[in-house]
Write a protein that holds these residues in place. Structure first.
Motif, PDB file in Angstrom:
ATOM      1  N   LEU A 208       0.843  -1.196   0.000  1.00  0.00           N
ATOM      2  CA  LEU A 208       0.000   0.000   0.000  1.00  0.00           C
ATOM      3  C   LEU A 208       0.879   1.249   0.000  1.00  0.00           C
ATOM      4  CD1 LEU A 208      -2.601  -0.998   2.736  1.00  0.00           C
ATOM      5  CD2 LEU A 208      -2.901  -1.069   0.272  1.00  0.00           C
ATOM      6  N   ASN A 209       0.289   2.371  -0.398  1.00  0.00           N
ATOM      7  CA  ASN A 209       1.009   3.649  -0.302  1.00  0.00           C
ATOM      8  C   ASN A 209       1.335   3.932   1.156  1.00  0.00           C
ATOM      9  OD1 ASN A 209       0.993   4.455  -3.005  1.00  0.00           O
ATOM     10  ND2 ASN A 209      -1.148   5.087  -2.821  1.00  0.00           N
ATOM     11  N   THR A 210       2.527   4.422   1.408  1.00  0.00           N
ATOM     12  CA  THR A 210       2.906   4.738   2.791  1.00  0.00           C
ATOM     13  C   THR A 210       3.666   6.028   2.813  1.00  0.00           C
ATOM     14  OG1 THR A 210       4.903   3.504   2.446  1.00  0.00           O
ATOM     15  CG2 THR A 210       3.185   2.393   3.663  1.00  0.00           C
ATOM     16  N   VAL A 211       3.033   7.056   2.324  1.00  0.00           N
ATOM     17  CA  VAL A 211       3.744   8.319   2.196  1.00  0.00           C
ATOM     18  C   VAL A 211       4.226   8.837   3.546  1.00  0.00           C
ATOM     19  CG1 VAL A 211       3.474  10.704   1.475  1.00  0.00           C
ATOM     20  CG2 VAL A 211       2.490   8.873   0.102  1.00  0.00           C
ATOM     21  N   CYS A 212       3.383   8.679   4.603  1.00  0.00           N
ATOM     22  CA  CYS A 212       3.775   9.221   5.913  1.00  0.00           C
ATOM     23  C   CYS A 212       4.429   8.154   6.788  1.00  0.00           C
ATOM     24  CB  CYS A 212       2.562   9.818   6.621  1.00  0.00           C
ATOM     25  SG  CYS A 212       1.351   8.580   7.101  1.00  0.00           S
ATOM     26  N   GLY A 213       4.675   6.970   6.189  1.00  0.00           N
ATOM     27  CA  GLY A 213       5.312   5.915   6.962  1.00  0.00           C
ATOM     28  C   GLY A 213       4.396   5.341   8.023  1.00  0.00           C
ATOM     29  N   GLY A 214       3.084   5.412   7.799  1.00  0.00           N
ATOM     30  CA  GLY A 214       2.130   4.793   8.723  1.00  0.00           C
ATOM     31  C   GLY A 214       1.775   5.643   9.923  1.00  0.00           C
ATOM     32  N   LYS A 215       1.971   6.961   9.810  1.00  0.00           N
ATOM     33  CA  LYS A 215       1.645   7.834  10.953  1.00  0.00           C
ATOM     34  C   LYS A 215       0.180   8.249  10.955  1.00  0.00           C
ATOM     35  CE  LYS A 215       6.205   9.943  11.369  1.00  0.00           C
ATOM     36  NZ  LYS A 215       6.710   9.975   9.990  1.00  0.00           N
ATOM     37  N   GLY A 216      -0.514   7.962   9.869  1.00  0.00           N
ATOM     38  CA  GLY A 216      -1.934   8.317   9.811  1.00  0.00           C
ATOM     39  C   GLY A 216      -2.174   9.742   9.361  1.00  0.00           C
ATOM     40  N   THR A 217      -1.165  10.364   8.755  1.00  0.00           N
ATOM     41  CA  THR A 217      -1.330  11.781   8.396  1.00  0.00           C
ATOM     42  C   THR A 217      -1.492  12.024   6.893  1.00  0.00           C
ATOM     43  OG1 THR A 217       1.070  11.960   8.399  1.00  0.00           O
ATOM     44  CG2 THR A 217      -0.062  12.670  10.395  1.00  0.00           C
ATOM     45  N   CYS A 218      -1.093  11.066   6.048  1.00  0.00           N
ATOM     46  CA  CYS A 218      -1.124  11.364   4.607  1.00  0.00           C
ATOM     47  C   CYS A 218      -2.438  10.967   3.937  1.00  0.00           C
ATOM     48  CB  CYS A 218       0.042  10.689   3.896  1.00  0.00           C
ATOM     49  SG  CYS A 218      -0.114   8.893   3.795  1.00  0.00           S
ATOM     50  N   GLY A 219      -3.164  10.029   4.552  1.00  0.00           N
ATOM     51  CA  GLY A 219      -4.448   9.608   3.992  1.00  0.00           C
ATOM     52  C   GLY A 219      -4.345   8.843   2.686  1.00  0.00           C
ATOM     53  N   LYS A 220      -3.151   8.329   2.359  1.00  0.00           N
ATOM     54  CA  LYS A 220      -2.990   7.661   1.063  1.00  0.00           C
ATOM     55  C   LYS A 220      -3.165   6.140   1.145  1.00  0.00           C
ATOM     56  CE  LYS A 220      -1.367  11.355  -1.432  1.00  0.00           C
ATOM     57  NZ  LYS A 220      -1.485  11.814  -2.792  1.00  0.00           N
ATOM     58  N   CYS A 221      -3.497   5.616   2.352  1.00  0.00           N
ATOM     59  CA  CYS A 221      -3.613   4.162   2.483  1.00  0.00           C
ATOM     60  C   CYS A 221      -5.065   3.736   2.766  1.00  0.00           C
ATOM     61  CB  CYS A 221      -2.679   3.659   3.587  1.00  0.00           C
ATOM     62  SG  CYS A 221      -3.165   4.264   5.220  1.00  0.00           S
ATOM     63  N   VAL A 222      -6.010   4.519   2.265  1.00  0.00           N
ATOM     64  CA  VAL A 222      -7.430   4.231   2.546  1.00  0.00           C
ATOM     65  C   VAL A 222      -7.862   2.888   1.954  1.00  0.00           C
ATOM     66  CG1 VAL A 222      -9.791   4.982   1.982  1.00  0.00           C
ATOM     67  CG2 VAL A 222      -8.069   6.649   2.676  1.00  0.00           C
TER      68      VAL A 222
ATOM     69  N   VAL B  70     -11.462   3.280   5.868  1.00  0.00           N
ATOM     70  CA  VAL B  70     -10.572   3.449   7.027  1.00  0.00           C
ATOM     71  C   VAL B  70      -9.130   3.558   6.531  1.00  0.00           C
ATOM     72  CG1 VAL B  70     -12.054   2.142   8.615  1.00  0.00           C
ATOM     73  CG2 VAL B  70     -10.265   0.939   7.354  1.00  0.00           C
ATOM     74  N   LEU B  71      -8.267   4.116   7.373  1.00  0.00           N
ATOM     75  CA  LEU B  71      -6.841   4.160   7.041  1.00  0.00           C
ATOM     76  C   LEU B  71      -6.221   2.829   7.466  1.00  0.00           C
ATOM     77  CD1 LEU B  71      -5.812   7.735   8.283  1.00  0.00           C
ATOM     78  CD2 LEU B  71      -6.203   6.979   5.927  1.00  0.00           C
ATOM     79  N   ALA B  72      -5.631   2.114   6.509  1.00  0.00           N
ATOM     80  CA  ALA B  72      -5.092   0.787   6.816  1.00  0.00           C
ATOM     81  C   ALA B  72      -4.034   0.834   7.909  1.00  0.00           C
ATOM     82  CB  ALA B  72      -4.512   0.169   5.549  1.00  0.00           C
ATOM     83  N   CYS B  73      -3.266   1.929   7.950  1.00  0.00           N
ATOM     84  CA  CYS B  73      -2.177   1.987   8.926  1.00  0.00           C
ATOM     85  C   CYS B  73      -2.690   2.250  10.345  1.00  0.00           C
ATOM     86  CB  CYS B  73      -1.159   3.050   8.520  1.00  0.00           C
ATOM     87  SG  CYS B  73      -1.780   4.724   8.626  1.00  0.00           S
ATOM     88  N   GLN B  74      -3.944   2.698  10.469  1.00  0.00           N
ATOM     89  CA  GLN B  74      -4.476   3.048  11.791  1.00  0.00           C
ATOM     90  C   GLN B  74      -5.520   2.053  12.290  1.00  0.00           C
ATOM     91  OE1 GLN B  74      -3.172   5.765  13.515  1.00  0.00           O
ATOM     92  NE2 GLN B  74      -1.777   5.640  11.783  1.00  0.00           N
TER      93      GLN B  74
HETATM   94  S1  FES Z   1       0.297   5.578   5.518  1.00  0.00           S
HETATM   95 FE1  FES Z   1      -0.181   7.663   5.681  1.00  0.00          FE
HETATM   96  S2  FES Z   1      -2.165   7.636   6.489  1.00  0.00           S
HETATM   97 FE2  FES Z   1      -1.668   5.565   6.370  1.00  0.00          FE
END
Ligand code: FES
Length: 528
Positions: free
Chosen positions: A34-48, A58-62
């Protein structure tokens, strides 16, 4: 511990994972990146992702798993197979017969092969080379599977803080190189036992993870490498698919953020013989620069961030199908080139640079990057262009494409700011190197653009937005994936390895962020 079954649609992949794991980890376990632009911090919204049956997003990383689930992964959240640049400049070298002879003496068969590997943060390229004549028999490339732990080296360093996590990242890259080896062997109908040497280049973080060396210090000032040396390791130690008597060679790094891939590029373009001032620019999330002549060479790295790779841009993506890769103005409107000739659904780095250049030319944005008030443009730009200037998310916006409203691709004021920051990081790096040597733009005789991204941008647009020094366009040349070419040279030639050692010593690393003028030069470079 309790485990749950997760089914991924539309792939129809199913895995079992422990309670509390994130959907992001589950997707990774299923081999879906999956896209992980923010490295899984929940801030980029690219892993919906969507939870079925009701499609809740939902955000997969959160999202922590507490039950069996069926999850649909939309295309926009996938780390797509992107255009991977496999080939680079072809430089003639003398083969070092010793490599061939060494293994013949070991009683090997006639088939003696080696593999040259370039481990990029995003992509991994491997070339199967006949050690007897240096010929490349096959090339394979893949996305770096560590991408599921973060898009850039900083997130990988942040992840690999414990031995266990470092081992996880290490295993991911070893598995990837083994997969590429299997494919290369199949393509050329040879056995992995015929592979006697593997030569690996990469940035310092990739080099360290490959060797399972500590990376924590790379994430903290003064960003020191654990090892700058070349390493020769017996095959069995790293569990690589090759002849057990074989050797794995990794090349010298220059500094914490300038690695052996830069040495390989420098070698491939023969910068060591450059009579005239030459600038090498390898544009990536982490841009690497080398400037000088054969007399003296300087290197620097600049944290451009992932904007030029499409991240942090509202409609941004990597160079994948559906991405706008070029924008030009025709008589009364703009014309777009979309990868895969399909309707546009995003914009990648080369398209972004083009679009910004076009917006500057049309006067839609000014030199500071600000959108010009629409009232001032009415009647001055063609009506079709004027109709593209709108407002989205409360910001002035330029619409590049809309397909019946289904997927609109546009650039907002914030996107222009992100682009400015990325280009300023690179341009400021170049300017500070120039200052250190006392060079004006007009003193630079050659600019060599290396790396996947550099190869697809339009030189005119890069000059227009001020990404590169103001030189005549014919002084700019693309050298493709020069790191992979350099890795091939380092695989087959002892002389090249000696030269790499010399280059690592000779290239002086400049920590540009410590230069007294950094802030001023950076601020100045933000302007178009
Ligand atoms: S990886 Fe950025 S919000 Fe999930």
């Amino acid at each position: 511990m309790k485990h749950f079954i997760i089914t991924f649609k539309p792939d129809d992949k199913q895995i079992s994972i422990h309670a509390g794991a994130t959907l992001f980890e589950a997707a990774g376990k299923a081999g879906i990146i999956l896209n992980t632009v923010c490295g899984g911090k929940g801030t980029c919204g690219k892993c919906v992702v969507k939870l079925e049956p009701d499609g809740q997003e939902v955000l997969a990383c959160q999202y922590h798993i507490q039950s069996d689930l069926t999850v649909t992964i939309p295309g926009s959240s996938r780390f797509f197979e992107q255009k991977i640049l496999e080939h680079g400049i072809d430089t003639q070298i003398d083969l070092a017969a010793t490599v061939h002879k060494k293994y013949l003496e070991k009683g090997a068969t006639e088939k003696i092969f080696g593999i040259a590997v370039d481990i990029g943060t995003t992509t991994v390229v491997a070339k199967l080379i006949n050690m007897a004549d240096g010929e490349c028999h096959a090339t394979e490339a893949a996305l770096n599977p560590q991408s599921r732990y973060g898009d850039d080296v900083i997130s990988r360093i942040a992840y690999a803080q414990t031995d266990e996590k470092l081992a996880e990242l290490h295993k991911a890259i070893i598995d990837c190189v083994n997969d590429l080896t299997t494919k290369l062997c199949q393509k050329s109908s040879i056995n992995a036992n015929h592979i006697y040497e593997i030569c690996v280049v990469g940035n310092t973080t990739m080099n360290h993870i490959f060797l399972k060396l500590p990376v924590t210090q790379l994430g903290q000032a003064p960003y020191k490498a654990f090892s700058l040396d070349a390493h020769d390791i017996p095959a069995a130690q790293l569990h690589l698919e090759m002849n057990p008597a074989g050797n794995i060679h990794t090349v010298e790094n220059i500094a914490g953020f300038v690695g052996s891939d830069t040495i390989a590029v420098a070698l491939a373009v023969d910068i060591d013989s450059a009579e005239e001032t030459t600038l090498i620019v390898d544009i990536g999330t982490n841009g690497e620069l080398v400037l000088g002549t054969k007399e003296k060479l300087y290197a620097a790295s600049c944290a451009a961030g992932p904007a030029l790779e499409g991240a942090r841009i509202t409609c941004g993506s990597r160079a994948a199908e559906g991405a706008i890769e070029a924008v030009v103005v025709n008589e009364d409107d703009i014309y777009l080139d979309v990868i895969g000739n399909c309707p546009a659904r995003s914009i990648c780095g080369s398209g972004l640079i083009d679009a910004v250049a076009v917006m500057l030319d049309l006067g839609v944005i000014d030199q500071t990057g600000r959108f010009v008030e629409p009232a001032k443009l009415e009647g001055k730009v063609p009506p079709a262009i004027f109709s593209r200037i709108r407002e989205e998310h409360g910001q002035p916006t330029f619409v590049l494409s809309e397909n019946d409203g289904a997927s609109k691709v546009f650039l907002t004021q914030k996107d222009i700011r992100e682009t400015q920051l990325a280009k300023a990081a690179i341009r400021a790096g170049i300017k500070l190197l120039q200052k250190r040597i006392g060079l004006e733009d007009c003193d630079i005789e050659h600019i060599l653009l290396a790396g996947a991204f550099g190869n697809y941008i339009r030189k005119e647009s890069a000059l227009r937005i001020g990404l590169l020094p103001a030189v005549p366009v014919e002084k700019i040349r693309f050298v493709g994936n020069a790191a992979a070419s350099g890795a091939r040279m380092l695989l087959v030639s002892r002389q090249c390895r000696d030269k790499a050692r010399e280059l690592a010593r000779k290239i002086e690393y400049i920590e540009i962020a410590h230069e007294p003028e950094f802030t001023d030069v950076f601020a100045d470079s933000i302007l178009f």
